[in-house]
Design an enzyme around this catalytic site. Structure first.
Site, short mmCIF file in Angstrom:
data_model
loop_
_atom_site.label_atom_id
_atom_site.label_comp_id
_atom_site.label_asym_id
_atom_site.label_seq_id
_atom_site.Cartn_x
_atom_site.Cartn_y
_atom_site.Cartn_z
N LYS A 45 0.84 -1.22 0.00
CA LYS A 45 0.00 0.00 0.00
C LYS A 45 0.87 1.26 0.00
O LYS A 45 0.60 2.21 -0.74
CB LYS A 45 -0.93 0.02 1.23
CG LYS A 45 -1.86 -1.17 1.33
CD LYS A 45 -2.77 -1.09 2.56
CE LYS A 45 -2.04 -1.10 3.88
NZ LYS A 45 -1.29 -2.35 4.16
N ARG A 97 11.48 -1.98 11.04
CA ARG A 97 10.36 -1.54 11.88
C ARG A 97 10.15 -2.53 13.01
O ARG A 97 10.22 -3.73 12.80
CB ARG A 97 9.09 -1.45 11.02
CG ARG A 97 8.77 -0.04 10.62
CD ARG A 97 7.68 0.06 9.61
NE ARG A 97 6.40 -0.53 10.01
CZ ARG A 97 5.29 -0.46 9.28
NH1 ARG A 97 5.31 0.20 8.13
NH2 ARG A 97 4.18 -1.03 9.67
N ARG A 135 11.81 -5.96 4.91
CA ARG A 135 11.70 -4.49 4.76
C ARG A 135 12.73 -3.77 5.63
O ARG A 135 12.92 -4.10 6.78
CB ARG A 135 10.31 -4.01 5.15
CG ARG A 135 10.21 -2.49 5.17
CD ARG A 135 8.80 -1.98 5.18
NE ARG A 135 7.99 -2.55 6.23
CZ ARG A 135 6.68 -2.39 6.31
NH1 ARG A 135 6.04 -1.70 5.40
NH2 ARG A 135 6.00 -2.95 7.30
N ARG A 141 -0.46 -8.98 13.31
CA ARG A 141 -0.99 -7.97 12.37
C ARG A 141 -1.84 -8.64 11.29
O ARG A 141 -2.88 -8.09 10.88
CB ARG A 141 0.16 -7.19 11.74
CG ARG A 141 0.81 -6.23 12.73
CD ARG A 141 2.16 -5.75 12.25
NE ARG A 141 2.10 -4.98 11.03
CZ ARG A 141 3.14 -4.79 10.22
NH1 ARG A 141 4.32 -5.32 10.52
NH2 ARG A 141 3.01 -4.09 9.13
N ARG A 185 -9.58 1.23 8.62
CA ARG A 185 -9.20 -0.13 8.98
C ARG A 185 -10.29 -0.85 9.73
O ARG A 185 -10.13 -2.02 10.07
CB ARG A 185 -7.97 -0.08 9.87
CG ARG A 185 -6.68 -0.49 9.20
CD ARG A 185 -5.59 -0.19 10.19
NE ARG A 185 -4.45 -1.01 10.05
CZ ARG A 185 -3.33 -0.64 9.43
NH1 ARG A 185 -3.27 0.51 8.82
NH2 ARG A 185 -2.31 -1.44 9.41
P1 AP5 Z 1 4.96 -1.61 1.78
O1 AP5 Z 1 4.64 -0.82 0.57
O2 AP5 Z 1 5.66 -0.93 2.90
O3 AP5 Z 1 3.63 -2.37 2.29
P2 AP5 Z 1 2.38 -1.84 3.10
O4 AP5 Z 1 1.17 -2.54 2.57
O5 AP5 Z 1 2.36 -0.35 3.13
O6 AP5 Z 1 2.76 -2.46 4.51
P3 AP5 Z 1 2.69 -1.86 5.98
O7 AP5 Z 1 3.40 -2.88 6.84
O8 AP5 Z 1 3.20 -0.46 6.06
O9 AP5 Z 1 1.16 -1.90 6.23
P4 AP5 Z 1 0.42 -1.91 7.55
O10 AP5 Z 1 -0.95 -1.64 7.08
O11 AP5 Z 1 0.59 -3.10 8.40
O12 AP5 Z 1 1.19 -0.79 8.41
P5 AP5 Z 1 0.82 0.71 8.79
O13 AP5 Z 1 2.07 1.47 8.75
O14 AP5 Z 1 -0.37 1.19 8.05
O15 AP5 Z 1 5.82 -2.88 1.31
C1 AP5 Z 1 6.32 -3.81 2.25
C2 AP5 Z 1 7.70 -4.32 1.78
O16 AP5 Z 1 7.52 -5.04 0.54
C3 AP5 Z 1 8.71 -3.20 1.48
O17 AP5 Z 1 10.00 -3.65 1.82
C4 AP5 Z 1 8.60 -2.99 -0.05
O18 AP5 Z 1 9.83 -2.53 -0.60
C5 AP5 Z 1 8.27 -4.41 -0.52
N1 AP5 Z 1 7.42 -4.44 -1.71
C6 AP5 Z 1 6.33 -3.66 -1.96
N2 AP5 Z 1 5.77 -3.99 -3.14
C7 AP5 Z 1 6.53 -5.01 -3.65
C8 AP5 Z 1 6.46 -5.79 -4.85
N3 AP5 Z 1 5.48 -5.59 -5.78
N4 AP5 Z 1 7.38 -6.76 -5.05
C9 AP5 Z 1 8.38 -7.00 -4.11
N5 AP5 Z 1 8.50 -6.26 -2.96
C10 AP5 Z 1 7.58 -5.30 -2.73
O19 AP5 Z 1 0.34 0.52 10.32
C11 AP5 Z 1 1.24 0.19 11.34
C12 AP5 Z 1 0.49 0.16 12.68
O20 AP5 Z 1 -0.05 1.46 12.97
C13 AP5 Z 1 -0.73 -0.79 12.74
O21 AP5 Z 1 -0.37 -2.11 13.08
C14 AP5 Z 1 -1.56 -0.12 13.84
O22 AP5 Z 1 -1.03 -0.38 15.12
C15 AP5 Z 1 -1.35 1.37 13.56
N6 AP5 Z 1 -2.34 1.93 12.61
C16 AP5 Z 1 -2.07 2.49 11.40
N7 AP5 Z 1 -3.21 2.89 10.82
C17 AP5 Z 1 -4.20 2.59 11.67
C18 AP5 Z 1 -5.62 2.74 11.60
N8 AP5 Z 1 -6.23 3.30 10.54
N9 AP5 Z 1 -6.35 2.29 12.66
C19 AP5 Z 1 -5.76 1.76 13.75
N10 AP5 Z 1 -4.43 1.56 13.86
C20 AP5 Z 1 -3.65 1.99 12.83
#
Ligand code: AP5
Length: 214
Positions: free
Chosen positions: A13, A159, A126, A170, A87
């Protein structure tokens, strides 16, 4: 246009959201990035969110909705890509209410899909640069020098919530609390498209752009 990117942790994402914003001049609004910034700055919001994030649990809806309301109020009326928000169904309903107050609405929902084994490998590999925000992957997109950012030479970090036991939580939290949003949006006026994300980054981006234009 207001775009909601839905999908499990590690599906891409953030990667796709940044590229989409570059391609279309939209603003990237990642609640995960906003929370990590608040943590680094040691704000009350960051301190409140810390424990939930480290355990891989969701931060309470009231905290997140307040944060997004503030962020949206600062944006003009240009395009926005939501990454990691909403979410929960409560967050999705609140988003509709806030947008309604602003005379706007969600324009497209794109669900990114990949199997769990792909997600676990991506998350374990990552690495991010705390200085400039660049994101790498030791398996798929390694920096030229191990542990160093290509862009600014910062020291890359992993991270805290990318450690294997937290990744499992997660993924479980995603299935229980966020996946039901797909059904929510299927009953919503905004069109929903699914894009296969287990492909090279540029192919996923092409699929995403086609979904937005379709
Ligand atoms: P990346 O693009 O970073 O993936 P992502 O889907 O953004 O993954 P996240 O781990 O950031 O998502 P998340 O939803 O768990 O975390 P968030 O920060 O929102 O890609 C991942 C890896 O794969 C990278 O190394 C990239 O280079 C690689 N990659 C990407 N595409 C690729 C491809 N096509 N081929 C090969 N490699 C690839 O949330 C973190 C925490 O914050 C949550 O757990 C929660 O505690 C809190 N939080 C955040 N938002 C909320 C909310 N709305 N409500 C409640 N709690 C929240």
């Amino acid at each position: 246009m207001i775009v909601v990117l839905l999908g499990p942790p590690g599906v891409g994402k953030g990667t796709q959201g940044v590229l989409l914003c570059e391609a279309r001049g939209f603003t990237h609004l990642s609640t995960g990035d906003l929370l990590r910034k608040a943590r680094r700055e040691g704000t009350p919001l960051g301190r409140e969110a810390q424990g939930y994030m480290d355990r891989g649990e969701l931060v309470p809806d009231s905290v997140i909705i307040g944060m997004v309301r503030e962020a949206l109020a600062e944006l003009g009326d240009g395009g926005v890509v939501f990454d990691g928000f909403p979410r929960t169904v409560a967050q999705a309903e609140a988003l509709d209410d806030v947008l309604d107050e602003l005379g706007r609405s969600v324009g497209r929902v794109v669900v990114l899909h990949a199997d769990d084994e792909v997600l676990v490998k991506r998350l374990s590999g990552r690495r991010s640069c705390p200085d400039c925000g660049a994101v790498y992957n030791v398996h798929f997109n390694a920096p030229a020098t191990e542990g160093r950012c290509d862009r600014c030479e910062g020291t890359l970090t992993q991270r805290r919530d990318d450690h294997p036991e937290t990744v499992r939580t997660r993924l479980d939290v995603y299935r229980a609390q966020t996946e039901p949003l797909v059904a929510f949006y299927e009953d919503h006026p905004a069109p929903v498209a699914t894009v296969e994300a287990d492909r090279p980054v540029d192919e996923v981006q092409a699929g995403l752009l086609a979904a937005l234009d379709g």
